[in-house]
Design an enzyme around this catalytic site. Structure first.
Site, PDB file in Angstrom:
ATOM      1  N   HIS A 261     -55.406 -30.638  27.123  1.00 37.46           N
ATOM      2  CA  HIS A 261     -54.358 -30.575  26.104  1.00 37.46           C
ATOM      3  C   HIS A 261     -54.500 -31.676  25.054  1.00 37.46           C
ATOM      4  O   HIS A 261     -53.838 -31.623  24.011  1.00 37.46           O
ATOM      5  CB  HIS A 261     -52.968 -30.620  26.756  1.00 37.46           C
ATOM      6  CG  HIS A 261     -52.594 -31.956  27.312  1.00 37.46           C
ATOM      7  ND1 HIS A 261     -52.781 -32.304  28.639  1.00 37.46           N
ATOM      8  CD2 HIS A 261     -52.014 -33.039  26.730  1.00 37.46           C
ATOM      9  CE1 HIS A 261     -52.332 -33.526  28.840  1.00 37.46           C
ATOM     10  NE2 HIS A 261     -51.854 -33.995  27.693  1.00 37.46           N
ATOM     11  N   ASP A 296     -56.633 -28.386  33.222  1.00 41.60           N
ATOM     12  CA  ASP A 296     -56.298 -29.310  32.129  1.00 41.60           C
ATOM     13  C   ASP A 296     -57.324 -30.444  32.032  1.00 41.60           C
ATOM     14  O   ASP A 296     -56.970 -31.610  31.866  1.00 41.60           O
ATOM     15  CB  ASP A 296     -54.886 -29.893  32.314  1.00 41.60           C
ATOM     16  CG  ASP A 296     -54.364 -30.526  31.028  1.00 41.60           C
ATOM     17  OD1 ASP A 296     -54.828 -30.139  29.946  1.00 41.60           O
ATOM     18  OD2 ASP A 296     -53.519 -31.443  31.115  1.00 41.60           O
ATOM     19  N   SER A 375     -52.464 -39.576  28.557  1.00 45.88           N
ATOM     20  CA  SER A 375     -53.183 -38.407  29.077  1.00 45.88           C
ATOM     21  C   SER A 375     -54.681 -38.580  28.906  1.00 45.88           C
ATOM     22  O   SER A 375     -55.175 -38.905  27.818  1.00 45.88           O
ATOM     23  CB  SER A 375     -52.729 -37.142  28.355  1.00 45.88           C
ATOM     24  OG  SER A 375     -51.358 -36.913  28.584  1.00 45.88           O
TER      25      SER A 375
END
Length: 520
Positions: A261, A296, A375
């Site tokens: 993402h 992801d 992230s």
């Protein structure tokens, strides 16, 4: 010439010499008389004493009728300046032999007095030929310049100390002076420092401090210093919009592991750019190698030489309560380090998938502060080894990828799963996962939990194993299934083609089947 006699006294009127009386032989041993020869008249006329003169010289101005001697012409200015009488008052060339220089009495024949002497009643030494030569003071304004003292050869330290070129006493004095100057400087520095540090009253009670060993091996500062060079910040720009994420260098060829993402907005957009920013501030473009929306994870590559590569650990060796450190770029703040513990293991977490893909991870839960921008960053253990890839947080909004702040619920992909996905992406650019071929939902009867089959994909692995709608799957292999998310991650841990035992409940009765997992 003072003993010369008048020729008239020695001769008679006729000018002849008187007859000498007969000489008798003197007694022996007695002195003989002086034999004075006769003086020639012409010689007497030239060198004889003038008449009426008693002394050796006549008084000044006295004349005996003879023509006075011709006076020499006046000396030139140069001769007068060099040899004439000084213009200033200076001591005479001849001084009386007294200690104080007083003039002797008037009865002294050597220092006659009188107006004829010249200036002050004393005989003028400049008029006396017998005056000895004496050195006088230099002329005014023409003193010889003092000779310039040249600098001597410089001595080395060895020559000063051991070459016997300097007196030992001088060396000792210099040493004592150096010690005194150093002591004085130390006292001044001490009193100056004490005055600068006097921020409180002298009688104030200060809190006690103790020396401690800071940053020992294994401490948070030590681990952060070793891992930070292997963690990068990823800047993504799509048109006028941008975002920030993190990444971990996993290969010396320049491969960086991050979240899908993070780079997904730049995957298909025209003109989108990705830049990797290293801990030293250097920037370099990055290109997407491959992405896996179902876990992801994504891999990008940069062209760098000999980057610092992170060392992998083992998430399976973690225990709840172990200390962990999260490193990344939360809210664009690169190189941020936060600490916490492992809050839980094997925590199934559903993420916001891309398109129709269902993204579920079997996460390591931590209370280390993780915020948007973390992230793709590293979750490391107490040795500095990477044990997870920070991926999501749980916020009060309820989403695992919410834009809210950290409330102490962070999730990381176990490094074993991330490593397998990254290797496959580097090899082929895409990843295939094992698939059971069912759609399920989480159920519970108050005593047991499971995943109830909603429908079965025709020709899939579940259909081949005899699983039908309504069956409740409670175990896959050795892992208990408490819900739909756990079934997904349990199946994706396997490899397509694996045969796994599945335990289920059908109409209240337990049942076991074997399923050969297919590929998605």
């Amino acid at each position: 010439m003072s003993d010369a006699q008048d020729p008239a006294d020695e001769r008679g009127t006729s000018g002849e010499s008187p007859a000498e009386p007969p000489r008798e032989d003197p007694p022996r041993l007695q002195p003989r008389g002086l034999d004075r020869p006769a003086v020639d008249p012409e010689t007497a006329a030239v060198f004889g004493r003038p008449s009426g003169v008693e002394g050796a010289f006549a008084e000044r101005g006295a004349s005996n009728g003879r023509a006075r001697s011709r006076v020499a012409p006046a000396p030139t200015a140069a001769l007068a300046s060099a040899f004439g009488r000084p213009a200033v008052e200076t001591p005479a060339l001849q001084r009386p032999p007294g200690a104080t220089g007083e003039r002797p009495g008037d009865d002294d024949a050597f220092w006659p007095t009188g107006d004829a002497a010249g200036t002050d009643g004393r005989e003028d030494p400049w008029r006396r030929p017998e005056s000895p030569v004496e050195l006088g003071p230099p002329p005014p304004g023409e003193a010889d310049p003092a000779p310039e003292r040249g600098t001597g050869p410089r001595l080395s330290v060895r020559e000063v100390l051991f070459g016997r070129r300097v007196d030992p006493k001088a060396l000792a004095i210099l040493g004592v002076l150096a010690l005194l100057i150093g002591a004085l400087g130390g006292l001044v520095g001490r009193y100056t420092a004490e005055g600068a540090n006097s921020l409180t009253e002298p009688g104030a009670t200060l809190s006690a401090t103790a020396e401690g060993k800071e940053r020992p091996p294994g401490s948070v500062p030590d681990i952060a210093a070793r891992v930070l060079p292997a963690v990068v910040s990823l800047d993504i720009k799509v048109g006028q919009q941008g975002g920030t994420g993190s990444g971990v260098v996993i290969d010396p060829a320049g491969y960086i592991l991050t979240n899908n993402h993070v780079v997904a907005p730049a995957a298909d957009a025209q003109g989108a750019t990705i830049q990797a920013v290293f801990s030293d501030g250097s920037r370099t473009p990055a290109a997407i190698v491959g992405r896996d929306p179902k876990t992801d994870l994504a891999v990008v590559k940069v062209q760098v030489t000999n980057p610092t590569v992170a060392q992998f650990g083992s998430s399976g060796a973690l225990a709840v309560g172990d200390a962990v450190i999260a490193i990344g770029s939360p809210l664009g703040l690169a190189g941020t380090v936060t600490t916490g513990i492992v809050s839980a293991l094997d925590r199934p977490v559903r993420l916001d998938g891309e398109g129709n893909a269902v993204a579920v991870i079997d996460a390591v839960q931590t209370d280390a502060a993780i915020n948007p921008g973390n992230s793709g960053g590293a979750l490391v253990d107490s040795t500095g080894a990477v044990v997870g890839i920070n991926t999501a947080i749980r916020s009060l909004g309820g989403s695992a990828q919410s834009e809210g702040g950290s409330i102490g619920l962070g999730f990381a992909i176990p490094i074993e799963t991330a490593r397998n996905i990254a290797e496959e992406l580097i090899r082929s650019g895409r990843v295939t996962h094992a698939d059971l071929g069912v759609n399920v939902r989480s159920v519970t009867d108050g005593q047991a939990d499971g995943a109830q089959v909603q429908n079965v994909v025709a020709g899939g692995a579940a259909a081949g194993a005899g699983i039908v709608e309504g069956d409740v799957i409670v175990k896959v292999g050795d892992r208990a299934i408490a819900g739909a998310d756990e079934l997904i991650v349990a199946v994706r841990e396997k490899t397509p083609g694996d045969v796994v035992p599945i335990q289920l409940v059908r109409d209240g009765r337990p049942l076991s089947v074997n399923a050969t997992l297919a590929s998605d």
